[in-house]
Design a protein around this motif. Structure first.
Motif, PDB file in Angstrom:
ATOM      1  N   ARG A 167      -6.147   1.206 -19.697  1.00  0.00           N
ATOM      2  CA  ARG A 167      -7.333   0.370 -19.460  1.00  0.00           C
ATOM      3  C   ARG A 167      -7.111  -0.574 -18.278  1.00  0.00           C
ATOM      4  NH1 ARG A 167     -10.377  -1.578 -24.863  1.00  0.00           N
ATOM      5  NH2 ARG A 167     -11.994  -1.974 -23.334  1.00  0.00           N
ATOM      6  N   ALA A 168      -5.903  -1.116 -18.171  1.00  0.00           N
ATOM      7  CA  ALA A 168      -5.592  -2.001 -17.040  1.00  0.00           C
ATOM      8  C   ALA A 168      -5.664  -1.224 -15.729  1.00  0.00           C
ATOM      9  CB  ALA A 168      -4.206  -2.616 -17.223  1.00  0.00           C
ATOM     10  N   LEU A 169      -5.121  -0.021 -15.713  1.00  0.00           N
ATOM     11  CA  LEU A 169      -5.174   0.801 -14.499  1.00  0.00           C
ATOM     12  C   LEU A 169      -6.606   1.188 -14.156  1.00  0.00           C
ATOM     13  CD1 LEU A 169      -2.033   3.077 -15.012  1.00  0.00           C
ATOM     14  CD2 LEU A 169      -2.304   1.199 -13.372  1.00  0.00           C
ATOM     15  N   ALA A 170      -7.434   1.417 -15.172  1.00  0.00           N
ATOM     16  CA  ALA A 170      -8.842   1.740 -14.928  1.00  0.00           C
ATOM     17  C   ALA A 170      -9.549   0.575 -14.236  1.00  0.00           C
ATOM     18  CB  ALA A 170      -9.543   2.091 -16.243  1.00  0.00           C
ATOM     19  N   ILE A 171      -9.237  -0.648 -14.645  1.00  0.00           N
ATOM     20  CA  ILE A 171      -9.827  -1.827 -14.001  1.00  0.00           C
ATOM     21  C   ILE A 171      -9.425  -1.864 -12.524  1.00  0.00           C
ATOM     22  CG2 ILE A 171      -9.690  -4.359 -13.881  1.00  0.00           C
ATOM     23  CD1 ILE A 171      -9.487  -4.344 -16.958  1.00  0.00           C
ATOM     24  N   LEU A 172      -8.149  -1.601 -12.258  1.00  0.00           N
ATOM     25  CA  LEU A 172      -7.664  -1.632 -10.876  1.00  0.00           C
ATOM     26  C   LEU A 172      -8.246  -0.485 -10.046  1.00  0.00           C
ATOM     27  CD1 LEU A 172      -3.956  -2.615 -11.561  1.00  0.00           C
ATOM     28  CD2 LEU A 172      -5.828  -4.097 -10.827  1.00  0.00           C
ATOM     29  N   ARG A 173      -8.440   0.674 -10.672  1.00  0.00           N
ATOM     30  CA  ARG A 173      -9.084   1.791  -9.961  1.00  0.00           C
ATOM     31  C   ARG A 173     -10.515   1.430  -9.608  1.00  0.00           C
ATOM     32  NH1 ARG A 173      -6.262   5.074 -13.495  1.00  0.00           N
ATOM     33  NH2 ARG A 173      -8.030   5.188 -14.914  1.00  0.00           N
ATOM     34  N   ASP A 174     -11.237   0.864 -10.577  1.00  0.00           N
ATOM     35  CA  ASP A 174     -12.629   0.474 -10.341  1.00  0.00           C
ATOM     36  C   ASP A 174     -12.737  -0.572  -9.232  1.00  0.00           C
ATOM     37  OD1 ASP A 174     -13.409   2.226 -12.324  1.00  0.00           O
ATOM     38  OD2 ASP A 174     -13.733   0.661 -13.841  1.00  0.00           O
ATOM     39  N   ARG A 187       1.138  12.907 -10.903  1.00  0.00           N
ATOM     40  CA  ARG A 187       1.944  12.204  -9.897  1.00  0.00           C
ATOM     41  C   ARG A 187       2.069  10.728 -10.201  1.00  0.00           C
ATOM     42  NH1 ARG A 187       0.786  12.765  -4.231  1.00  0.00           N
ATOM     43  NH2 ARG A 187       2.898  12.002  -4.074  1.00  0.00           N
ATOM     44  N   GLY A 188       1.033  10.134 -10.773  1.00  0.00           N
ATOM     45  CA  GLY A 188       1.090   8.719 -11.100  1.00  0.00           C
ATOM     46  C   GLY A 188       0.015   7.915 -10.412  1.00  0.00           C
ATOM     47  N   SER A 189       0.149   6.602 -10.516  1.00  0.00           N
ATOM     48  CA  SER A 189      -0.801   5.672  -9.901  1.00  0.00           C
ATOM     49  C   SER A 189      -0.129   5.000  -8.713  1.00  0.00           C
ATOM     50  CB  SER A 189      -1.250   4.620 -10.921  1.00  0.00           C
ATOM     51  OG  SER A 189      -1.987   5.236 -11.953  1.00  0.00           O
ATOM     52  N   PHE A 190      -0.898   4.860  -7.647  1.00  0.00           N
ATOM     53  CA  PHE A 190      -0.394   4.322  -6.391  1.00  0.00           C
ATOM     54  C   PHE A 190      -1.306   3.205  -5.910  1.00  0.00           C
ATOM     55  CE2 PHE A 190       0.994   8.623  -6.824  1.00  0.00           C
ATOM     56  CZ  PHE A 190       2.267   8.668  -6.273  1.00  0.00           C
ATOM     57  N   VAL A 191      -0.724   2.244  -5.199  1.00  0.00           N
ATOM     58  CA  VAL A 191      -1.528   1.189  -4.579  1.00  0.00           C
ATOM     59  C   VAL A 191      -2.355   1.848  -3.477  1.00  0.00           C
ATOM     60  CG1 VAL A 191      -1.453  -0.976  -3.295  1.00  0.00           C
ATOM     61  CG2 VAL A 191       0.230  -0.539  -5.089  1.00  0.00           C
ATOM     62  N   PRO A 214       0.820  -1.212   0.000  1.00  0.00           N
ATOM     63  CA  PRO A 214       0.000   0.000   0.000  1.00  0.00           C
ATOM     64  C   PRO A 214       0.855   1.265   0.000  1.00  0.00           C
ATOM     65  CG  PRO A 214      -0.900  -1.594   1.528  1.00  0.00           C
ATOM     66  CD  PRO A 214       0.416  -2.150   1.052  1.00  0.00           C
ATOM     67  N   GLY A 215       0.430   2.228  -0.813  1.00  0.00           N
ATOM     68  CA  GLY A 215       1.125   3.500  -0.904  1.00  0.00           C
ATOM     69  C   GLY A 215       2.241   3.530  -1.936  1.00  0.00           C
ATOM     70  N   THR A 216       2.595   2.371  -2.485  1.00  0.00           N
ATOM     71  CA  THR A 216       3.676   2.293  -3.465  1.00  0.00           C
ATOM     72  C   THR A 216       3.241   2.902  -4.789  1.00  0.00           C
ATOM     73  OG1 THR A 216       4.495   0.254  -2.488  1.00  0.00           O
ATOM     74  CG2 THR A 216       5.178   0.697  -4.734  1.00  0.00           C
ATOM     75  N   ARG A 217       4.135   3.689  -5.372  1.00  0.00           N
ATOM     76  CA  ARG A 217       3.875   4.229  -6.709  1.00  0.00           C
ATOM     77  C   ARG A 217       4.157   3.124  -7.724  1.00  0.00           C
ATOM     78  NH1 ARG A 217       6.306   6.619 -11.128  1.00  0.00           N
ATOM     79  NH2 ARG A 217       5.179   8.372 -12.006  1.00  0.00           N
ATOM     80  N   LEU A 218       3.191   2.900  -8.603  1.00  0.00           N
ATOM     81  CA  LEU A 218       3.370   1.909  -9.659  1.00  0.00           C
ATOM     82  C   LEU A 218       4.292   2.478 -10.729  1.00  0.00           C
ATOM     83  CD1 LEU A 218      -0.304   0.660 -10.118  1.00  0.00           C
ATOM     84  CD2 LEU A 218       1.532  -0.427  -8.837  1.00  0.00           C
ATOM     85  N   PRO A 219       4.941   1.610 -11.504  1.00  0.00           N
ATOM     86  CA  PRO A 219       5.750   2.113 -12.615  1.00  0.00           C
ATOM     87  C   PRO A 219       4.888   2.984 -13.530  1.00  0.00           C
ATOM     88  CG  PRO A 219       6.091  -0.240 -12.315  1.00  0.00           C
ATOM     89  CD  PRO A 219       4.952   0.151 -11.423  1.00  0.00           C
ATOM     90  N   LEU A 225      -8.189  -0.941  -5.960  1.00  0.00           N
ATOM     91  CA  LEU A 225      -6.820  -1.350  -5.639  1.00  0.00           C
ATOM     92  C   LEU A 225      -5.799  -0.256  -5.901  1.00  0.00           C
ATOM     93  CD1 LEU A 225      -6.870  -4.955  -7.119  1.00  0.00           C
ATOM     94  CD2 LEU A 225      -6.871  -4.308  -4.713  1.00  0.00           C
ATOM     95  N   VAL A 226      -6.145   0.672  -6.781  1.00  0.00           N
ATOM     96  CA  VAL A 226      -5.206   1.707  -7.216  1.00  0.00           C
ATOM     97  C   VAL A 226      -5.902   3.062  -7.204  1.00  0.00           C
ATOM     98  CG1 VAL A 226      -3.933   2.533  -9.257  1.00  0.00           C
ATOM     99  CG2 VAL A 226      -3.853   0.136  -8.651  1.00  0.00           C
ATOM    100  N   VAL A 227      -5.141   4.092  -6.863  1.00  0.00           N
ATOM    101  CA  VAL A 227      -5.621   5.471  -7.007  1.00  0.00           C
ATOM    102  C   VAL A 227      -4.632   6.186  -7.929  1.00  0.00           C
ATOM    103  CG1 VAL A 227      -6.820   5.610  -4.807  1.00  0.00           C
ATOM    104  CG2 VAL A 227      -4.429   6.215  -4.911  1.00  0.00           C
ATOM    105  N   THR A 228      -5.165   7.041  -8.796  1.00  0.00           N
ATOM    106  CA  THR A 228      -4.322   7.795  -9.715  1.00  0.00           C
ATOM    107  C   THR A 228      -4.435   9.263  -9.371  1.00  0.00           C
ATOM    108  OG1 THR A 228      -4.604   6.139 -11.442  1.00  0.00           O
ATOM    109  CG2 THR A 228      -3.863   8.309 -12.151  1.00  0.00           C
ATOM    110  N   ARG A 229      -3.290   9.893  -9.236  1.00  0.00           N
ATOM    111  CA  ARG A 229      -3.241  11.320  -8.937  1.00  0.00           C
ATOM    112  C   ARG A 229      -2.647  12.031 -10.152  1.00  0.00           C
ATOM    113  NH1 ARG A 229      -2.043   8.916  -3.900  1.00  0.00           N
ATOM    114  NH2 ARG A 229      -3.720   9.355  -2.437  1.00  0.00           N
ATOM    115  N   PRO A 230      -3.371  13.006 -10.708  1.00  0.00           N
ATOM    116  CA  PRO A 230      -2.870  13.713 -11.892  1.00  0.00           C
ATOM    117  C   PRO A 230      -1.456  14.267 -11.669  1.00  0.00           C
ATOM    118  CG  PRO A 230      -5.136  14.346 -11.447  1.00  0.00           C
ATOM    119  CD  PRO A 230      -4.674  13.496 -10.283  1.00  0.00           C
TER     120      PRO A 230
END
Length: 86
Positions: free
Chosen positions: A54-61, A71-75, A31-36, A64-69
């Motif tokens: 699309r893969a990140l959208a599935i994980l956001r839905d 900054r990137g996607s984080f667990v 948790p909290g780790t920035r994804l590549p 499991l993942v949050v995306t910050r404009p």
């Protein structure tokens, strides 16, 4: 499994989402780790940027993942099953 199988009946973006989900649930990405970044994932997995999005959208839905404009996607800090009820 860390490879995309082009012969699989499963869509490539679903395969990538499954790979990333496995890394999150196994603790490889805690948790909290920035994804590549998208560019890094496109090179590593040999897919296009739309596939990564699309893969990140599935994980956001799935929560499991949050995306910050910019900054990137984080667990996510709290996996969906561990969130307290309101």
């Amino acid at each position: 499994m860390d490879k995309i199988n082009p012969d699989s009946p499963q869509y490539v973006y679903e395969q990538l989402a499954s790979i990333l989900e496995a890394k999150i649930t196994s603790g490889e990405y805690p948790p909290g780790t920035r994804l590549p970044g998208e560019l890094a994932m496109t090179h590593h997995y040999g897919v296009g940027p739309g596939t990564v999005r699309r893969a990140l959208a599935i994980l956001r839905d799935a929560g499991l993942v949050v995306t910050r404009p910019a900054r990137g996607s984080f667990v996510a800090d709290e996996p969906p099953g561990e969130r307290p009820s309101p």
